[in-house]
Design an enzyme around this catalytic site. Sequence first.
Site, short mmCIF file in Angstrom:
data_model
loop_
_atom_site.label_atom_id
_atom_site.label_comp_id
_atom_site.label_asym_id
_atom_site.label_seq_id
_atom_site.Cartn_x
_atom_site.Cartn_y
_atom_site.Cartn_z
N TYR A 20 0.81 -1.24 0.00
CA TYR A 20 0.00 0.00 0.00
C TYR A 20 0.83 1.28 0.00
CZ TYR A 20 -4.44 -2.28 -0.23
OH TYR A 20 -5.52 -2.99 -0.71
N GLU A 22 -8.96 -6.61 4.07
CA GLU A 22 -8.23 -7.69 3.41
C GLU A 22 -7.59 -8.63 4.45
OE1 GLU A 22 -5.90 -5.60 0.38
OE2 GLU A 22 -7.76 -4.94 -0.56
C1 HEM Z 1 -6.31 2.41 -1.83
C2 HEM Z 1 -5.63 1.83 -2.78
C3 HEM Z 1 -6.18 1.02 -3.92
C4 HEM Z 1 -7.31 1.20 -4.67
C5 HEM Z 1 -8.34 2.31 -4.56
C6 HEM Z 1 -7.35 0.12 -5.64
C7 HEM Z 1 -8.35 -0.05 -6.57
C8 HEM Z 1 -8.44 -1.11 -7.45
C9 HEM Z 1 -9.52 -1.33 -8.38
C10 HEM Z 1 -10.71 -0.40 -8.57
C11 HEM Z 1 -9.26 -2.48 -9.04
C12 HEM Z 1 -10.12 -3.12 -10.13
C13 HEM Z 1 -11.03 -4.16 -9.52
C14 HEM Z 1 -11.86 -4.90 -10.56
O1 HEM Z 1 -12.13 -4.36 -11.62
O2 HEM Z 1 -12.25 -6.03 -10.29
C15 HEM Z 1 -8.01 -3.00 -8.53
C16 HEM Z 1 -7.41 -4.15 -8.99
C17 HEM Z 1 -6.13 -4.47 -8.68
N1 HEM Z 1 -5.34 -3.91 -7.72
FE1 HEM Z 1 -5.81 -2.34 -6.54
N2 HEM Z 1 -6.26 -0.69 -5.46
C18 HEM Z 1 -5.52 -0.17 -4.42
C19 HEM Z 1 -4.34 -0.70 -3.92
C20 HEM Z 1 -3.64 -1.72 -4.51
C21 HEM Z 1 -2.34 -2.19 -4.07
C22 HEM Z 1 -1.58 -1.66 -2.86
C23 HEM Z 1 -1.98 -3.17 -4.93
C24 HEM Z 1 -0.67 -3.94 -4.87
C25 HEM Z 1 0.27 -3.88 -5.73
C26 HEM Z 1 -3.04 -3.34 -5.90
C27 HEM Z 1 -3.05 -4.27 -6.93
C28 HEM Z 1 -4.13 -4.53 -7.74
C29 HEM Z 1 -4.13 -5.55 -8.78
C30 HEM Z 1 -2.96 -6.45 -9.14
C31 HEM Z 1 -5.39 -5.51 -9.37
C32 HEM Z 1 -5.89 -6.37 -10.56
C33 HEM Z 1 -5.43 -5.67 -11.80
C34 HEM Z 1 -5.78 -6.32 -13.11
O3 HEM Z 1 -6.65 -7.21 -13.19
O4 HEM Z 1 -5.17 -5.90 -14.09
N3 HEM Z 1 -4.02 -2.45 -5.61
N4 HEM Z 1 -7.54 -2.16 -7.55
#
Ligand code: HEM
Length: 400
Positions: free
Chosen positions: A95, A137
């Site tokens: 994060y 989480e």
């Molecule tokens: C407050 C912080 C964060 C927000 C608001 C956020 C938001 C999101 C959203 C909206 C999605 C798409 C979900 C979907 O369509 O099903 C997502 C997917 C993802 N997030 Fe986050 N996220 C955050 C932090 C993180 C962190 C710290 C990581 C770690 C590296 C991360 C890694 C990912 C990955 C790998 C995906 C899937 C991407 C893909 O399918 O291409 N996120 N996140």
Amino acid sequence: MASKRTIEIVKATAPVLQEHGEAITKVFYTLLFEKHPELRDVFNMTHQQKGSQQKVLANAIFQYAVHIDKLEMMGPAVESIAQKHTSLSISKEAYPIVGENLLLAIKEGLGAAATDEIIDAWAEAYGDLAAIFVSREEEIYTEREQYRGGFRGTKAFVVAQKVVESSVITSFYLKRADGTPVPQFLPGQYVALTVSVPGTTHQHTRNYSMSDSSDRDYLRISVKRETGYPEGVVSNYLHDEIHEGDVLELGMPSGEFVWQTTENPSVFISGGIGVTPLLSMYKEAVAKSTKPIVFIQCALNSDVCAFADEIEALTNHRVQAAKVYSLPLSEDVLGEHYDFKGYLTEDVLESLGVAAMSDFYFCGPTPFMANTLAVLEAYGVAESQINYEFFGPQEELELV
Ligand code: HEM
Ligand SMILES: Cc1cc2nc3c(=O)[nH]c(=O)nc-3n(C[C@H](O)[C@H](O)[C@H](O)COP(=O)(O)OP(=O)(O)OC[C@H]3O[C@@H](n4cnc5c(N)ncnc54)[C@H](O)[C@@H]3O)c2cc1C
């Protein structure tokens, strides 16, 4: 809870962020992958290239900024993102890394308007949002460790059986390599699978839904070969290079697109490979519900359509199944091999006697999803009874 001043600043800068949202998230991902190339293993780089992940992240940040003073309204969105994150074993240590690069990108996006006060407000707001995700989480990770066959992180699974289901879909029956029971899951959930594909520079992680009942001693995933240009990296690798006895790395089952028992009939509508989570739900519904059940399977034709026999085998006076082919082969006889020609329409629902007061679950390619949503709305189905899942970043469904 963010301070009053932070709330004011974040809300005031939200419209600018919305305007430049995709550009900001693009800069964010460029910075992130430059500094942390190892994160390419977990992000789907195809979503990056297509720009779909930038869109959903930009939208999530904007929604957050708008709702910063009433975060309880973000509940469902937080849950669905937390499910996606936990499927991928995202750790709390990631994060601050994401936060640092997001702030740099926001600074760049706001240009001269990015005062220290604004950046500090966004840093505080990000910290609060991150804390919400980290806490939910951690709860999910802890809960899952208590499940039958539960674990944290990823484990090795061996391919016990590989079965060709149609010209484009192949199933993999997976068991724990160490012989322990497979993890418990809710029908409709998915796992994340990570593979190293020879000739590519990083590992690849993809989600696959369980396609069989939750009471088996294996997890079954069923994968469609993506034949577009360029060819799908992971699906082709699984089809061509993964055989019985090979080992795959999987995370715990996740997701909240799951079948719920209610007083209503259940209707499952699949498009192409979207059949996988629905088939698992359908089996659960047939076993547990006393209400009518309808499975409408939409596909191009009999060559690509998978699982029709498995679906048909469970039909009875209460459970009916129908096939809708949009491009039938010459040997596909209407009324014998399939039931409707074309796409899903209100007429199809009407001729099957589907009640608008049913719980609807659908999944498939985006144009199919947009059509299905439009048909259900025209059929008078209440929004609260409509459930769907994207096989990619959760985009808005624009009505066709
Ligand atoms: C407050 C912080 C964060 C927000 C608001 C956020 C938001 C999101 C959203 C909206 C999605 C798409 C979900 C979907 O369509 O099903 C997502 C997917 C993802 N997030 Fe986050 N996220 C955050 C932090 C993180 C962190 C710290 C990581 C770690 C590296 C991360 C890694 C990912 C990955 C790998 C995906 C899937 C991407 C893909 O399918 O291409 N996120 N996140
Ligand atoms: C919750 C969830 C559940 C899922 N369940 C299943 C399931 O049960 N079965 C299943 O088969 N799939 C499922 N998927 C989809 C799966 O995760 C993969 O996305 C799918 O297998 C394709 O991966 P790939 O590596 O083969 O293709 P990728 O290499 O990721 O390519 C995907 C598509 O994008 C195109 N493409 C690649 N690069 C570009 C580019 N630069 N520009 C434009 N287009 C490009 C390719 O031609 C291909 O058509 C699910 C996804 C999610 C999110």
